[in-house]
Design a protein around this motif. Structure first.
Motif, short mmCIF file in Angstrom:
data_model
loop_
_atom_site.label_atom_id
_atom_site.label_comp_id
_atom_site.label_asym_id
_atom_site.label_seq_id
_atom_site.Cartn_x
_atom_site.Cartn_y
_atom_site.Cartn_z
N ASP A 27 0.84 -1.20 0.00
CA ASP A 27 0.00 0.00 0.00
C ASP A 27 0.87 1.25 0.00
OD1 ASP A 27 -2.71 0.04 -0.24
OD2 ASP A 27 -3.10 0.40 1.88
N GLU A 110 -8.01 -6.11 -9.61
CA GLU A 110 -8.62 -5.13 -8.71
C GLU A 110 -7.60 -4.54 -7.74
OE1 GLU A 110 -11.56 -3.56 -8.88
OE2 GLU A 110 -11.68 -4.67 -10.77
N LYS A 111 -6.63 -5.34 -7.32
CA LYS A 111 -5.57 -4.84 -6.44
C LYS A 111 -4.69 -3.83 -7.18
CE LYS A 111 -5.34 -8.76 -3.32
NZ LYS A 111 -4.52 -9.83 -2.74
N LYS A 113 -5.73 -1.95 -9.66
CA LYS A 113 -6.55 -0.75 -9.83
C LYS A 113 -6.56 0.10 -8.56
CE LYS A 113 -9.64 -2.08 -13.56
NZ LYS A 113 -11.04 -2.22 -13.99
N LYS A 114 -6.70 -0.53 -7.41
CA LYS A 114 -6.69 0.21 -6.13
C LYS A 114 -5.34 0.89 -5.92
CE LYS A 114 -10.83 -0.69 -4.68
NZ LYS A 114 -11.84 0.31 -4.90
N TRP A 115 -4.26 0.18 -6.27
CA TRP A 115 -2.92 0.75 -6.15
C TRP A 115 -2.77 1.98 -7.04
CZ3 TRP A 115 1.09 1.29 -9.70
CH2 TRP A 115 2.33 1.64 -9.17
N GLU A 117 -5.11 4.00 -8.12
CA GLU A 117 -5.88 5.11 -7.55
C GLU A 117 -5.13 5.79 -6.41
OE1 GLU A 117 -9.63 3.35 -6.49
OE2 GLU A 117 -10.15 2.97 -8.59
N LYS A 118 -4.49 4.99 -5.56
CA LYS A 118 -3.73 5.56 -4.43
C LYS A 118 -2.48 6.30 -4.91
CE LYS A 118 -5.47 2.38 -1.00
NZ LYS A 118 -5.19 1.27 -0.10
N TYR A 138 -7.29 4.36 -16.58
CA TYR A 138 -7.64 5.34 -15.55
C TYR A 138 -7.08 6.67 -16.03
CZ TYR A 138 -7.99 7.16 -10.72
OH TYR A 138 -8.30 7.87 -9.58
#
Length: 167
Positions: A27, A110-111, A113-115, A117-118, A138
């Motif tokens: 993260d 999905e992991k 994609k979340k990365w 975004e962060k 994105y």
């Protein structure tokens, strides 16, 4: 002797497969990344800073190109990190923007994609990004100037994340 070589090849293959299966994308610490990026001692992209802070480099910078318009400045290079991560940046065109390609072991999309975004929230300015419908891209809501992230699988069973930022 042949058996020893076969065992060595087998264990090398198993360790590569196990490493890819156990890979976790750490993260991003958004606040720390923003603070470090503001530092006068840091002149790289936040994405590169993320990898330096979270994964051990396994190579020096290679395939280095120097800028023609900024004295003694590296504008393009490649570097590898633990877990078979590869980071490639090209910022050599004066007006072309920056292009970054990251190659990661295969994990759930999905992991990734979340990365993304962060990471984007750590480097974002005023431009709001979104995932484009039906695509793994994105980018800016208005599809104008800003940073675009595209996820694609490779033949080597890894993810390629292409990042382009420009006008």
């Amino acid at each position: 002797m042949k058996i020893k070589i076969l065992y060595s090849i087998f264990f090398l293959f198993v360790s590569i497969v196990i490493t890819a299966q156990n890979f976790e994308l750490k993260d991003p610490d958004i606040i720390a990344l923003k603070e470090k990026a503001k530092s006068k001692d840091f002149s790289e992209e936040i994405v590169y800073l993320y990898f330096l802070e979270n994964y051990k480099p396994t190579s020096e910078k290679i395939k280095i190109k120097r800028s023609d318009y900024i004295e003694d400045s590296i504008c393009s290079f490649e570097q590898t990190f633990e877990n078979n991560i590869r980071y490639v940046v090209n910022n050599c065109d004066e007006e072309g923007g920056v292009t970054i390609n990251i190659f990661l072991p295969k994990i759930e999309k999905e992991k990734i994609k979340k990365w993304i975004e962060k990471i984007y929230s750590a480097e974002a300015g005023d431009v709001k990004n979104k995932w484009y419908s039906g695509k793994d891209i994105y980018g800016p809501e208005d599809k104008g100037a800003g940073c675009y992230y595209e996820i694609t699988p490779t033949k080597q069973k890894e993810w390629s994340i292409s990042i382009f930022c420009g006008c």
